[in-house]
Scaffold this active site. Structure first.
Site, PDB file in Angstrom:
ATOM      1  N   GLU A 182      -4.340   2.408  -4.853  1.00 48.43           N
ATOM      2  CA  GLU A 182      -2.998   2.358  -4.549  1.00 48.43           C
ATOM      3  C   GLU A 182      -2.364   1.235  -3.870  1.00 48.43           C
ATOM      4  OE1 GLU A 182      -4.709   3.907  -0.817  1.00 48.43           O
ATOM      5  OE2 GLU A 182      -5.330   4.216  -2.895  1.00 48.43           O
ATOM      6  N   ASP A 204       0.761  -1.156  -0.035  1.00 46.00           N
ATOM      7  CA  ASP A 204       0.131  -0.048  -0.121  1.00 46.00           C
ATOM      8  C   ASP A 204       0.854   1.395   0.065  1.00 46.00           C
ATOM      9  OD1 ASP A 204      -2.864   1.073   0.458  1.00 46.00           O
ATOM     10  OD2 ASP A 204      -1.640   1.762   2.126  1.00 46.00           O
ATOM     11  N   ILE A 205       0.572   2.157  -0.984  1.00 49.15           N
ATOM     12  CA  ILE A 205       1.543   3.276  -0.943  1.00 49.15           C
ATOM     13  C   ILE A 205       0.707   4.382   0.097  1.00 49.15           C
ATOM     14  CG2 ILE A 205       1.872   5.449  -2.368  1.00 49.15           C
ATOM     15  CD1 ILE A 205       1.758   3.913  -4.696  1.00 49.15           C
TER      16      ILE A 205
END
Length: 196
Positions: free
Chosen positions: A132, A89-90
């Site tokens: 994302e 996950d960004i």
């Protein structure tokens, strides 16, 4: 063009081998037939790519990566082999979009996908799971080795300066959760997370 060669190519195209081509010789019937078969293979390749690849990041899309995950879990259970899955996950991605705009957000997604893809093995898989979020399928990988890879990937992304307009650069961080095991035994761990 020999009929047996055409029959062989039709079978290969039907089986999903869209890279097949016939050498076109002249403008006669054989040349037109070869051109038609080549055109069909190219169109099938484009359609297959559109259905399986995330257009923005050029990695597998959600449906494809989930199908590959189910296949790998089945293989792992059948043969008792190790498998790890990483969920990437960004961190604070909404803030990137809000601060710099969606065009920069898209650039960040492509950059992170590229780093992840470049630093996994050819036997592993990467796909865009959601906005994302990415999923990595790490075949034949014990959870401890996956944790080491996750930390390496986290550091690489953190150090990457992404050039944006005006000569500026930005950097982002990622958090990675892992699940893994051998055969029917799966262990879940949150391994690495942004320190803030």
């Amino acid at each position: 063009v020999r009929e047996d060669r055409i029959a062989e190519l039709k079978k290969r195209i039907a089986a999903g081998d869209y890279g097949v081509r016939l050498r076109a010789r002249g403008n006669g019937v054989e040349g037109r037939l070869a051109h038609s078969i080549n055109s069909i293979a190219e169109q099938m390749s484009e359609k297959h790519s559109a259905a399986t690849v995330d257009r923005l990041t050029l990695v597998a899309n959600r449906q494809t990566i989930l199908a590959e995950l189910f296949d790998e879990v089945e293989r792992t259970n059948r043969y008792g082999r190790p498998l790890s899955v990483a969920f990437v996950d960004i961190d604070h991605f909404k803030q990137v979009n809000d601060t710099y705009g969606h065009q920069v957000g898209d650039l960040v997604l492509r950059e992170v996908a590229g780093i992840l893809h470049e630093h996994i093995r050819a036997t592993d898989r990467i796909g865009r799971y959601g906005g994302e979020e990415f999923m990595l399928i790490l075949t034949e990988t014990e959870i401890e080795a996956a944790a080491g890879l996750a930390e390496k990937l986290r550091m690489m992304v953190m150090r990457q300066r992404i050039p944006i307009e005006g000569g500026q650069t930005i950097n982002v961080t990622i958090s990675i959760g892992l699940a893994g095991g051998t055969g029917d035994v799966v262990r879940f761990d949150t391994i690495v997370r942004d320190a803030d």
